[in-house]
Design a protein around this motif. Structure first.
Motif, short mmCIF file in Angstrom:
data_model
loop_
_atom_site.label_atom_id
_atom_site.label_comp_id
_atom_site.label_asym_id
_atom_site.label_seq_id
_atom_site.Cartn_x
_atom_site.Cartn_y
_atom_site.Cartn_z
N HIS A 25 -5.28 4.14 2.76
CA HIS A 25 -4.42 4.76 1.79
C HIS A 25 -3.66 3.76 0.89
CE1 HIS A 25 -0.75 7.49 0.78
NE2 HIS A 25 -0.29 6.48 0.78
N HIS A 84 1.34 2.53 -3.97
CA HIS A 84 2.53 2.86 -2.39
C HIS A 84 2.47 1.63 -1.96
CE1 HIS A 84 1.01 7.31 -3.02
NE2 HIS A 84 1.62 6.78 -4.20
N CYS A 98 4.73 5.53 4.72
CA CYS A 98 4.47 5.56 2.98
C CYS A 98 5.99 5.80 2.68
CB CYS A 98 3.36 5.87 2.73
SG CYS A 98 3.26 5.45 0.54
N CYS A 106 4.95 8.34 -0.63
CA CYS A 106 4.00 9.89 0.03
C CYS A 106 4.62 10.19 1.11
CB CYS A 106 3.46 10.10 -0.29
SG CYS A 106 1.42 9.18 0.29
ZN LIG Z 1 1.34 6.70 -0.26
#
Ligand SMILES: [Zn+2]
Ligand SMILES: [Zn+2]
Length: 331
Positions: free
Chosen positions: A195, A208, A234, A237
């Motif tokens: 991610h 992120h 996160c 998100c």
């Molecule tokens: Zn994220």
């Protein structure tokens, strides 16, 4: 091949996470983690309810069946419970607890992003001896024919090197089983790593950041943790947002969590050890505590009434028969 295995792991994980019925009923009161609303003990997807209860009760000695595949379970309500302090105003950080009086690892956490990934290979971790690795001066790191890579224990980062850049840091390394490391820890590390790599700030979106908090579950004065609580979220998100409990167990092995000592489950032992990988000829005395190669002069001196000749792997001699290798012939 590797990516297929990983994909399967991730699918398995998502299935587990999506099963709303799976909510654990652990009492982790001492962990200081909000474990959410309690629900009934769930139906176990792989039939290891007895094992879950053993972990829930922090039993000192737990035998994990060889066919047990349950590496982790939703923790509490399945969501992390972070404070403003944990988020640190959105600034990158790593926070490690001091070791306790027994030398055990405490809470480790940080806010991570792609910009702080390591730019070099990880160095050796062997300078660190986490609690449970040894007991009374003897290594607990035995080999088993049914454990991938052989050895039951790995030095496991609570915060993965690939994300945190932490190397031989004793405040972030615990004694973890091979099963825990690969089937539990690694699957989640990869999920987060992927991610953060994808959201590295180069695709038109801001970079992120994932907050990770790992709480080792050490009971009483036990040297080996029963597992860890792994929470992650996160900031930018909802793709990463979970709280799981990862079991520090090894299918086929019985573990003493007070000491880290371990041995093959009686029920999983084969009738004939000569059929196992690496079986070798050894000799020992039924009244002694050492084993030898057949040509050793001490082996030849064993009284015939007590002399036992066996073909078995070395780990069978040390872990199953609890014999020490002879210091002369060094079998
Ligand atoms: Zn994220
Ligand atoms: Zn000998």
């Amino acid at each position: 091949m590797i990516s297929k295995t990983r994909k399967l792991l991730l699918i398995l994980m998502m299935v587990l996470l999506s099963l709303a019925a799976i909510a654990c009923d652990f009492d982790f009161g001492s962990l200081g983690v909000d474990d959410g609303e309690k629900t009934d003990t769930p139906d176990n997807p792989t039939g290891t309810t007895a094992s879950i209860e053993a972990f829930q009760n922090h039993e000192k000695i737990i035998s994990t069946p060889l066919d047990d595949e349950l590496a982790f379970i939703q923790y509490g309500d399945g969501l992390p419970h972070f404070t403003d302090d944990d988020w640190n105003g959105g600034e990158y950080y790593i926070r490690l607890s001091d070791l306790d009086e027994l030398g055990r690892v405490g809470v480790t956490q940080g806010l991570f992003d792609e910009a702080h990934f390591p730019d070099h290979e990880r160095g050796s971790l062997s300078s660190v001896t986490p609690t449970g690795w040894k007991y009374n001066g003897k290594s607990n790191n035995h080999t088993y024919s049914f454990v991938s890579n052989g050895y039951i224990y790995n030095r496991c980062h609570t915060l993965a090197f690939s994300i945190s850049s932490l190397e031989a840091e004793k405040r972030a390394l615990i004694t973890g089983t091979r099963f825990f490391n690969i089937e539990g820890n690694y699957a989640y590390e990869e999920l987060i790593l992927d991610h953060l790599k994808e959201m590295d700030g180069t695709n038109g979106e801001p970079m992120h950041q994932v907050l990770i908090k790992v709480t080792p579950d050490f009971h009483d004065d036990y040297l080996l943790c029963h597992g860890i609580v792994y929470e992650a979220d996160c900031l930018q998100c909802d793709d990463i947002d979970f709280a799981v409990y990862m079991f520090n167990k090894q299918p086929g092995v019985t573990i003493n969590y007070a000491t880290g000592e371990n041995w093959a489950n009686e029920s999983d032992m084969p009738e004939d050890p000569s059929t196992l990988l690496g079986a070798t000829d050894y000799v020992y005395s039924s009244t002694g505590d050492k084993f030898h190669v057949p040509s050793c002069r001490y082996a030849e001196a064993i009284n015939e009434d007590y002399r036992v000749e066996i073909k078995a792997p070395r780990s069978w001699m040390t872990d199953t028969l609890h014999l020490d290798p002879c210091g002369v012939c060094k079998p």
